[in-house]
Motif scaffolding. Structure first.
Motif, PDB file in Angstrom:
ATOM      1  N   LYS A 150      -1.799   6.513  12.221  1.00 32.62           N
ATOM      2  CA  LYS A 150      -1.971   5.371  13.118  1.00 32.62           C
ATOM      3  C   LYS A 150      -1.496   4.079  12.446  1.00 32.62           C
ATOM      4  N   PHE A 151      -1.765   3.975  11.149  1.00 28.53           N
ATOM      5  CA  PHE A 151      -1.335   2.795  10.398  1.00 28.53           C
ATOM      6  C   PHE A 151       0.195   2.667  10.417  1.00 28.53           C
ATOM      7  N   HIS A 152       0.887   3.781  10.218  1.00 28.90           N
ATOM      8  CA  HIS A 152       2.355   3.747  10.227  1.00 28.90           C
ATOM      9  C   HIS A 152       2.885   3.388  11.613  1.00 28.90           C
ATOM     10  N   TYR A 153       2.251   3.916  12.662  1.00 27.39           N
ATOM     11  CA  TYR A 153       2.656   3.546  14.016  1.00 27.39           C
ATOM     12  C   TYR A 153       2.431   2.061  14.258  1.00 27.39           C
ATOM     13  N   LEU A 154       1.317   1.552  13.760  1.00 26.92           N
ATOM     14  CA  LEU A 154       1.012   0.133  13.949  1.00 26.92           C
ATOM     15  C   LEU A 154       2.051  -0.742  13.257  1.00 26.92           C
ATOM     16  N   LYS A 155       2.357  -0.401  11.999  1.00 28.12           N
ATOM     17  CA  LYS A 155       3.325  -1.213  11.256  1.00 28.12           C
ATOM     18  C   LYS A 155       4.721  -1.137  11.868  1.00 28.12           C
ATOM     19  N   SER A 156       5.063   0.004  12.457  1.00 26.98           N
ATOM     20  CA  SER A 156       6.393   0.132  13.061  1.00 26.98           C
ATOM     21  C   SER A 156       6.474  -0.540  14.430  1.00 26.98           C
ATOM     22  N   SER A 157       5.303  -0.885  14.998  1.00 23.45           N
ATOM     23  CA  SER A 157       5.278  -1.477  16.342  1.00 23.45           C
ATOM     24  C   SER A 157       5.247  -2.997  16.322  1.00 23.45           C
ATOM     25  N   ILE A 158       4.859  -3.586  15.197  1.00 22.45           N
ATOM     26  CA  ILE A 158       4.762  -5.042  15.158  1.00 22.45           C
ATOM     27  C   ILE A 158       5.915  -5.626  14.352  1.00 22.45           C
ATOM     28  N   MET A 159       6.276  -6.842  14.673  1.00 22.75           N
ATOM     29  CA  MET A 159       7.414  -7.495  14.035  1.00 22.75           C
ATOM     30  C   MET A 159       7.181  -8.992  13.962  1.00 22.75           C
ATOM     31  N   SER A 160       8.148  -9.688  13.381  1.00 25.26           N
ATOM     32  CA  SER A 160       8.144 -11.144  13.305  1.00 25.26           C
ATOM     33  C   SER A 160       6.833 -11.650  12.689  1.00 25.26           C
ATOM     34  N   THR A 161       6.224 -12.679  13.282  1.00 28.80           N
ATOM     35  CA  THR A 161       5.023 -13.288  12.698  1.00 28.80           C
ATOM     36  C   THR A 161       3.840 -12.322  12.694  1.00 28.80           C
ATOM     37  N   ALA A 162       3.774 -11.411  13.664  1.00 24.66           N
ATOM     38  CA  ALA A 162       2.663 -10.457  13.718  1.00 24.66           C
ATOM     39  C   ALA A 162       2.665  -9.539  12.499  1.00 24.66           C
ATOM     40  N   SER A 163       3.854  -9.134  12.054  1.00 22.48           N
ATOM     41  CA  SER A 163       3.943  -8.219  10.911  1.00 22.48           C
ATOM     42  C   SER A 163       3.458  -8.875   9.623  1.00 22.48           C
ATOM     43  N   GLN A 164       3.569 -10.194   9.544  1.00 22.60           N
ATOM     44  CA  GLN A 164       3.119 -10.905   8.345  1.00 22.60           C
ATOM     45  C   GLN A 164       1.607 -10.843   8.179  1.00 22.60           C
ATOM     46  N   THR A 165       0.900 -10.606   9.281  1.00 24.20           N
ATOM     47  CA  THR A 165      -0.559 -10.559   9.240  1.00 24.20           C
ATOM     48  C   THR A 165      -1.067  -9.395   8.405  1.00 24.20           C
ATOM     49  N   ILE A 166      -0.324  -8.273   8.400  1.00 26.01           N
ATOM     50  CA  ILE A 166      -0.821  -7.080   7.691  1.00 26.01           C
ATOM     51  C   ILE A 166       0.173  -6.570   6.647  1.00 26.01           C
ATOM     52  N   GLU A 167       1.180  -7.367   6.315  1.00 20.27           N
ATOM     53  CA  GLU A 167       2.222  -6.887   5.405  1.00 20.27           C
ATOM     54  C   GLU A 167       1.699  -6.591   4.008  1.00 20.27           C
ATOM     55  N   HIS A 168       0.545  -7.159   3.646  1.00 18.25           N
ATOM     56  CA  HIS A 168      -0.013  -6.950   2.304  1.00 18.25           C
ATOM     57  C   HIS A 168      -0.809  -5.653   2.189  1.00 18.25           C
ATOM     58  N   LEU A 169      -1.023  -4.968   3.313  1.00 16.08           N
ATOM     59  CA  LEU A 169      -1.838  -3.751   3.306  1.00 16.08           C
ATOM     60  C   LEU A 169      -0.978  -2.512   3.096  1.00 16.08           C
ATOM     61  N   THR A 170      -1.451  -1.604   2.264  1.00 11.63           N
ATOM     62  CA  THR A 170      -0.758  -0.337   2.022  1.00 11.63           C
ATOM     63  C   THR A 170      -1.410   0.761   2.861  1.00 11.63           C
ATOM     64  N   PRO A 171      -0.681   1.856   3.158  1.00 17.42           N
ATOM     65  CA  PRO A 171      -1.230   2.911   4.021  1.00 17.42           C
ATOM     66  C   PRO A 171      -2.479   3.575   3.442  1.00 17.42           C
ATOM     67  N   SER A 172      -3.567   3.544   4.195  1.00 19.32           N
ATOM     68  CA  SER A 172      -4.797   4.257   3.838  1.00 19.32           C
ATOM     69  C   SER A 172      -5.701   4.260   5.065  1.00 19.32           C
ATOM     70  N   ASP A 173      -6.719   5.122   5.045  1.00 24.13           N
ATOM     71  CA  ASP A 173      -7.643   5.192   6.177  1.00 24.13           C
ATOM     72  C   ASP A 173      -8.333   3.854   6.413  1.00 24.13           C
ATOM     73  N   SER A 174      -8.878   3.294   5.338  1.00 29.18           N
ATOM     74  CA  SER A 174      -9.622   2.040   5.476  1.00 29.18           C
ATOM     75  C   SER A 174      -8.714   0.877   5.852  1.00 29.18           C
ATOM     76  N   ASN A 175      -7.478   0.900   5.353  1.00 32.23           N
ATOM     77  CA  ASN A 175      -6.571  -0.199   5.652  1.00 32.23           C
ATOM     78  C   ASN A 175      -6.095  -0.196   7.102  1.00 32.23           C
ATOM     79  N   TYR A 176      -6.112   0.973   7.750  1.00 30.26           N
ATOM     80  CA  TYR A 176      -5.771   0.965   9.177  1.00 30.26           C
ATOM     81  C   TYR A 176      -6.809   0.156   9.951  1.00 30.26           C
ATOM     82  N   GLU A 177      -8.078   0.421   9.651  1.00 34.46           N
ATOM     83  CA  GLU A 177      -9.151  -0.327  10.320  1.00 34.46           C
ATOM     84  C   GLU A 177      -9.035  -1.817  10.011  1.00 34.46           C
ATOM     85  N   SER A 178      -8.704  -2.140   8.760  1.00 30.08           N
ATOM     86  CA  SER A 178      -8.552  -3.536   8.369  1.00 30.08           C
ATOM     87  C   SER A 178      -7.383  -4.192   9.098  1.00 30.08           C
ATOM     88  N   ALA A 179      -6.268  -3.454   9.211  1.00 29.90           N
ATOM     89  CA  ALA A 179      -5.076  -3.990   9.878  1.00 29.90           C
ATOM     90  C   ALA A 179      -5.355  -4.279  11.341  1.00 29.90           C
TER      91      ALA A 179
END
Length: 238
Positions: A150-179
């Motif tokens: 789900k995290f990978h789908y989320l990162k591939s779906s957002i772009m521009s300024t929205a992507s900057q909001t979670i660009e510091h997060l690496t793929p993990s279960d907890s980071n999906y919830e955080s993102a």
């Protein structure tokens, strides 16, 4: 030792090649309806992440300079993307098949259905509600997907300024919830969403006899009014 290292490198390349071939297979449009073959190929690569990590670890023990961490990270990202794409495609085909079977008799010819397109979000408040509802339905509430997928789908779906909001997060279960929490905290702002949609309504062109302009005006009115209705529902539910 040199022979063992060469054998491990050969095994590593063979495992990674299998996943790359599966990725290429999924990119071919005609293959996207071959559900049984997709399932079989998915089973074939399901354990490849553990296998490649084991081989990487053995290579690192023999010769640390030959164990490329960047290559391993790229493989992990490809693994999560390919397996989640395959699972989503399988679910999509299965759901559509169920619908067809419930509405048509067996004598009807097979219908080739369009693929589900994931939503995209650039950070515009006028896009948020549509993106959120679609992503929740297709990905977030899909129990067949892991949180990392789900995290990978989320990162591939957002772009521009929205992507900057979670660009510091690496793929993990907890980071999906955080993102997802970071995105909703930033964009689930009913006052700003309302302001942007009202502004969009006032920015629509004046009515004219031109058919194209009228279609654009009607689309703008409909989409923005529906979005405002959705915002109103959110306020009432709270």
């Amino acid at each position: 030792m040199a022979i063992d290292l060469k054998e491990l490198q050969f095994k590593y390349n063979r495992i990674t090649s299998r996943l790359e071939k599966f990725s290429s297979f999924l990119e071919i449009e005609d293959n996207k309806t071959k559900i049984e073959e997709i399932k079989e190929r998915l089973r074939g690569v399901s354990s490849s992440l553990k296998d490649v990590e084991d081989v990487h670890c053995k290579i690192e023990i023999l010769d640390r300079s030959k164990a490329n961490e960047d290559d391993l990270d790229k493989y992990k990202n490809l693994f999560y993307k390919v397996t989640s794409d395959a699972k989503l495609l399988i679910n999509s085909i299965s759901n559509k098949t169920d619908i067809i079977n419930s509405n048509f008799s067996e004598s009807n010819p097979q219908v080739k259905l369009p693929n589900i397109q994931l939503p995209s979000f650039s950070g515009s408040f006028t896009e948020w509600i549509t993106f959120r509802d679609t992503f929740l339905s297709l990905i977030h509430n899909n129990n067949s997907l892991t949180k990392i997928e789900k995290f990978h789908y989320l990162k591939s779906s957002i772009m521009s300024t929205a992507s900057q909001t979670i660009e510091h997060l690496t793929p993990s279960d907890s980071n999906y919830e955080s993102a997802w929490s970071l995105l909703t905290s930033r964009y689930e702002n009913k006052r700003l969403i309302t302001q942007h949609h009202v502004r969009a309504l006032f920015s629509l062109p004046n009515a004219s006899k031109d058919a194209k302009t009228l279609r654009h005006l009607l689309h703008g009115l409909t989409s923005n009014m529906k979005a405002l209705e959705a915002v109103n529902r959110l306020i009432i539910e709270q």
